[in-house]
Design an enzyme around this catalytic site. Sequence first.
Site, PDB file in Angstrom:
ATOM      1  N   ASP A 500       0.842  -1.294   0.023  1.00  0.00           N
ATOM      2  CA  ASP A 500      -0.027   0.044   0.092  1.00  0.00           C
ATOM      3  C   ASP A 500       1.017   1.064  -0.074  1.00  0.00           C
ATOM      4  O   ASP A 500       2.080   1.152   0.136  1.00  0.00           O
ATOM      5  CB  ASP A 500      -1.029  -0.090   1.267  1.00  0.00           C
ATOM      6  CG  ASP A 500      -2.160   0.987   1.188  1.00  0.00           C
ATOM      7  OD1 ASP A 500      -2.173   1.534   0.079  1.00  0.00           O
ATOM      8  OD2 ASP A 500      -2.790   0.830   2.433  1.00  0.00           O
ATOM      9  N   GLU A 503       2.649   5.158  -3.963  1.00  0.00           N
ATOM     10  CA  GLU A 503       2.670   6.177  -5.134  1.00  0.00           C
ATOM     11  C   GLU A 503       4.015   6.800  -5.119  1.00  0.00           C
ATOM     12  O   GLU A 503       4.314   6.860  -6.384  1.00  0.00           O
ATOM     13  CB  GLU A 503       1.344   7.107  -4.852  1.00  0.00           C
ATOM     14  CG  GLU A 503       0.292   6.375  -4.819  1.00  0.00           C
ATOM     15  CD  GLU A 503      -0.262   5.356  -3.560  1.00  0.00           C
ATOM     16  OE1 GLU A 503       0.360   5.737  -2.363  1.00  0.00           O
ATOM     17  OE2 GLU A 503      -1.099   4.592  -3.804  1.00  0.00           O
ATOM     18  N   ASP A 576      -8.954   3.653  -2.114  1.00  0.00           N
ATOM     19  CA  ASP A 576      -9.640   4.008  -0.727  1.00  0.00           C
ATOM     20  C   ASP A 576     -11.064   4.627  -1.330  1.00  0.00           C
ATOM     21  O   ASP A 576     -11.034   5.840  -1.408  1.00  0.00           O
ATOM     22  CB  ASP A 576      -8.897   4.810  -0.005  1.00  0.00           C
ATOM     23  CG  ASP A 576      -7.712   4.064   0.746  1.00  0.00           C
ATOM     24  OD1 ASP A 576      -7.618   2.846   0.426  1.00  0.00           O
ATOM     25  OD2 ASP A 576      -6.735   4.843   1.054  1.00  0.00           O
TER      26      ASP A 576
END
Length: 909
Positions: A500, A503, A576
Amino acid sequence: MGKPLSTLVFLLLFINCVYSWKKDEFRNCNQTPFCKRARSRKPGSCSLIAADVSISDGDLVAKLIPKESSQENPAKPLVLTISAYQDGVMRLKIDEDQTLAPPRKKRFEVPDVIVPEFLNKKLWLQRLKEERIEGGLVISSVVYLSEGYEGVIRHDPFEVFVRESGENGKKVLSLNSNGLFDFEQLKENKEDNEDWEEKFRTHTDKRPYGPQSISFDVSFYDADFPTKGPGVDDSEPYRLFNLDVFEYAHDSPFGLYGSVPFMTSHGKSRGSSGFFWLNAAEMQIDVFSPGWNNEYSSVLMLPTDQKRVDTLWMSEAGVVDAFFFIGPKPKDVVRQYTSVTGTSALPQSFAIAYHQCRWNYRDEEDVYNVDAKFDEHDIPYDVLWLDIEHTDGKRYFTWDKMLFPNPEEMQNKLAAKGRRMVTIVDPHIKRDESYYIHKEASEKGYYVKDSSGKDFDGWCWSGSSSYIDMVNPEIRSWWAEKFSYENYVGSTPSLYIWNDMNEPSVFNGPEVSMPRDALHHGDVEHRELHNAYGYYFHMATAEGLVKRNDGKDRPFVLSRAFFPGSQRYGAVWTGDNSADWDHLRVSVPMTLTLGLTGISFSGADIGGFFGNPDTELLVRWYQLGAYYPFFRGHAHHDTKRREPWLFGERNTELMREAIHIRYMLLPYFYTLFREANATGIPVIRPLWMEFPSDEKTFSNDEAFMVGNGLLVQGIYTQRAKHVSVYLPGDESWYDMKSGSAYKGRAIHKLEALEDSIPSFQRAGTIIPRKDRFRRSSTQMEYDPYTLVIALNSSKSAEGELYVDDGKTFEFQQGSYIHRRFTFSNGRLTSSNAGPATAGDHKYVSECTVERIILLGLSTQPKTALIEPENRKVDITWGPLLLRGGPGPSVLTIRKPNVRIADDWTIQIL
Ligand SMILES: *[C@@H]1O[C@H](CO)[C@@H](O)[C@H](O)[C@H]1NC(C)=O
Ligand SMILES: *[C@@H]1O[C@H](CO)[C@@H](O)[C@H](O)[C@H]1NC(C)=O
């Protein structure tokens, strides 16, 4: 975009009325100098012409020089290369001329994305044909690309395009037809008054190398799609910049977690084409509405006899490395695109079953309880997930010793029921001298550096953190070692990984990410590779899971960030999302879009991550999500518990039923995952991919195909009484539950049922299922199959079944069973569709077929005869056994008990 783009295929995400999204934290085009600059240019402003066009080493090469480059002030030329590859791919590269003065900095080209096999498909261009067009005034050079297609470079002004062969051949794709090409070459020094620094909110980007952006226009011809620009804020281009956007909007063109700079277009008359720019810097893309450039038409001399969609591509850095895909069928474009970036890995079979996740399952007791409840309520699931709270203070690869004192025992207990676990491992490393990962990484210099050369230090879940520099292969290999059973204490072979925040997310960084002037291995600035950071992290993690079993077992790694090629390393999800009907609705175009970019293994969090879904929404989400390639329930820690048994008996039953459907269809899904692995064609597909000449499918992204055989229509509104479904094509469709037939090429208004969303089997297909219910997919391994045959108007059908050990890489040595089933003239035949012999590696299975259901038969046969055994078996005639409403009588062949590995035929008499 409201009607997102079946045409535009990068990930687009979406807002309407979500107020928590902090728009001001993110830059818009006007706050982004390269974007603002590119958009202010006028069509026709590019003054570059192609010179010295020739063939060299099998490529077409040319120089791009300004038309009026003065003697005193000669401009540096750019170097252009066009190469052709098998199967209809043309590649165009444009970069600074490295043979001139030694460059101050080499512009970044993204390594490790193009698969090596692609490079072997290069065609050796030999001949250059010259053409004089437009009354002999303009010269262009033409090369052969593939049967029926040519690549052309027009010299003055320069334009590159693909056309159907022949001087008057129709254009397919073109670059710089609108004259918007612009390439900022790196400068040695600042000019007077020039300020290279950029400021955004409290952050300063030093930009030591100054402006280096690239922009150009690309046109897609004969595209029929209603190309609608971004939904909310029409003035914004689509932004491709991997960001952790808190509570993202469901209808906005702003950047989200992943970027795939690939666009495909489709039209009824010619078909599909695609364009891909391999570039990992921030990118912005405009899609113009027709007529946008009318006032420039006299300068541009664009063809008027072909419909066209114009787009503008802008990137902050890098080089032009662009791929033109000829199509002409939608599946050809995906095949061509994945021939460059790779097809998706074949997941282990457990990974395509149901996953149960929550931030967080608190402790071992919680895990055991949830696991037991699934059994108690007769709901199958395969994987239980642990989010960040399972660690010791967000130090990944560790366990909170109070909450998870015996992680191995816990995993082993679940493994005894055929279940797996997943833990989270993020790229931010806690700066804590007593944490071994940090200690090693800082000693070895494995962190990304800030612009001053120190370890970059940012704020994330673990507090003050540094980020592993995954772009360096040596560091990736070090990282991969961390997953060995010795290094990752408390891990067992049934533990898999979730990446997770890759980015990367940096809570106190510009736009919640890493500063663009941070430095990576090889002095590459973060701005140059930002969109690929998460990709490298995913890659390194997947390598780790492969290594820990000496390369035997397939990995499973879920990643939030993605880039072209991510499909080779695992699954992604849409991040999300929120518990509302709009997010349910948009999950379909989002996963379809990912599939079109080769990333087949994706899904959205069931129920929505933020907020509490009401029961109806949750049930509808399970019913839809059961068809996502990646099927996982997940929720934020501030939400109420929402495991499927918490909403009363009736709702438990509905959610159980939805999950059961997925488990029944696992053999079909697995066969489709193998097809995606072999060809790139995604598991779930927009309708137009299967029905490319049926215009009514073009803007329909509420329904989708699972493979070529199932059509699924979501229900996206509360208390829906009716649902309209468009069934494409000339053949009929059979309701999956009742077996009732529906006409094709028609909209059907159906009653919205509580217990399922509409799903139909296409006439002419055969779908393999396993209908017995177990606790997990692992326990279904030896179960017998059901084949559902849906006959078309010529009373025929065909389908496939692919089976292997579901776990290892042995299938790559031919160790699998691949059958083709065909039904015609009242006879079902099973034949081998795989390799003739697999030698020592043959995969064996004793599994049999226990039931065959025939939909669409008008006669009533009496018996069925199995050959070569010459054995008669019973048939029955009655309504479908699958729970559901009343339906027509259908034929069921009972207990044929033929082995799926064998050749056989069954004749109905
Ligand atoms: C299929 O998946 C495997 C990994 O699971 C990968 O190594 C292979 O390259 C993929 N593609 C093909 C065509 O087999
Ligand atoms: C019916 O299905 C068979 C097998 O898929 C196919 O070959 C045939 O063309 C189909 N017939 C029609 C009329 O679509």
